[in-house]
Write a protein that holds these residues in place. Structure first.
Motif, PDB file in Angstrom:
ATOM      1  N   ASP A  83       0.828  -1.219   0.000  1.00 33.26           N
ATOM      2  CA  ASP A  83       0.000   0.000   0.000  1.00 33.26           C
ATOM      3  C   ASP A  83       0.856   1.261   0.000  1.00 33.26           C
ATOM      4  O   ASP A  83       0.551   2.232  -0.691  1.00 33.26           O
ATOM      5  N   LEU A 116       2.268   1.707  -3.353  1.00 33.13           N
ATOM      6  CA  LEU A 116       1.200   1.991  -4.312  1.00 33.13           C
ATOM      7  C   LEU A 116       0.724   3.440  -4.258  1.00 33.13           C
ATOM      8  O   LEU A 116       0.214   3.943  -5.255  1.00 33.13           O
ATOM      9  N   ARG A 154       0.425   4.910  -7.688  1.00 34.38           N
ATOM     10  CA  ARG A 154      -0.917   5.275  -8.147  1.00 34.38           C
ATOM     11  C   ARG A 154      -0.943   6.723  -8.627  1.00 34.38           C
ATOM     12  O   ARG A 154      -1.507   7.034  -9.671  1.00 34.38           O
ATOM     13  N   THR A 214      -4.444  -1.174 -10.565  1.00 41.32           N
ATOM     14  CA  THR A 214      -5.640  -1.630  -9.852  1.00 41.32           C
ATOM     15  C   THR A 214      -5.479  -3.090  -9.417  1.00 41.32           C
ATOM     16  O   THR A 214      -5.905  -3.465  -8.325  1.00 41.32           O
ATOM     17  N   GLU A 274      -3.557  -3.103  -6.291  1.00 41.81           N
ATOM     18  CA  GLU A 274      -4.393  -2.663  -5.173  1.00 41.81           C
ATOM     19  C   GLU A 274      -5.330  -3.789  -4.728  1.00 41.81           C
ATOM     20  O   GLU A 274      -5.542  -3.995  -3.526  1.00 41.81           O
ATOM     21  N   LYS A 311      -5.425  -5.664  -1.049  1.00 41.61           N
ATOM     22  CA  LYS A 311      -6.671  -5.743  -0.278  1.00 41.61           C
ATOM     23  C   LYS A 311      -7.013  -7.205   0.019  1.00 41.61           C
ATOM     24  O   LYS A 311      -7.474  -7.530   1.123  1.00 41.61           O
ATOM     25  N   LEU A 351     -12.930  -1.733  -5.619  1.00 49.62           N
ATOM     26  CA  LEU A 351     -11.800  -1.764  -6.548  1.00 49.62           C
ATOM     27  C   LEU A 351     -12.162  -2.526  -7.820  1.00 49.62           C
ATOM     28  O   LEU A 351     -11.812  -2.103  -8.931  1.00 49.62           O
TER      29      LEU A 351
END
Length: 188
Positions: free
Chosen positions: A48, A51, A55, A95, A98, A102, A136
């Protein structure tokens, strides 16, 4: 106990030894599971963190590419489609990362809850993580739909341009034929 005190003592020691062994094994399994949960959460946290910057850079690049794709003066439909697909690949890549992060958090939360730690807060946390994962996935699908709409628009524009060129060519050819007929009529 009174008829065979040594046998009874051995039996008690044996049962105690077995109970202690089971307790140690159970505790070891719980500790191993908690270590696994902690490692998974740390991994997701590191992903994260990386990212966040990735991102932001990807969003900037995607917007730049989409802006280029909107320039109908510099790019024909095929070039615009290529640009849009490149932007989509970047979006899907980030994505997917991500989603992976998650999913790691969800798996860690489930593993922790399997250990019997099922408070309302834990259940709420799992539900929140699952909702974020669904969001997401939804974002990914929405992005794919947008890309497909843009590609379809570009293809339709290219098709319309080709059809108009064909019509213009036919009109021009007919005009030449008419001009030739008129010239022939004048000469006769």
């Amino acid at each position: 106990f009174f008829s065979d005190p040594i046998g009874a003592a051995k039996n008690i020691v044996s049962k105690t030894k077995e109970a202690v062994k089971e307790f140690v094994d159970e505790t070891k399994n719980e500790v191993d599971a908690l270590i696994e949960v902690t490692k998974a959460r740390q991994k997701a946290h590191h992903i994260d963190r990386e990212l966040k910057v990735e991102r932001a850079k990807a969003n900037r690049e995607i917007n730049d590419i989409r802006l280029q794709a909107e320039d109908r003066e510099k790019n024909n439909a095929t070039e615009r489609i290529e640009l849009l697909r490149r932007a989509q690949a970047i979006e899907e890549g980030i994505t997917s990362k991500e989603i992976e992060s998650k999913q790691i958090l969800i798996d860690a939360q489930k593993l922790e809850m399997e250990q019997g730690k099922n408070t309302i807060e834990d259940k709420d946390k799992l539900a929140q993580l699952q909702a974020e994962l669904i969001n997401l996935d939804t974002k990914k699908l929405r992005s794919q739909r947008l890309l497909q709409t843009q590609i379809t628009t570009a293809l339709n524009e290219e098709k319309a341009i080709k059809e108009q060129a064909k019509i213009d060519g036919e009109v021009e050819a007919q005009a030449k034929i008419d001009a030739t007929k008129e010239a022939d009529a004048i000469l006769l």
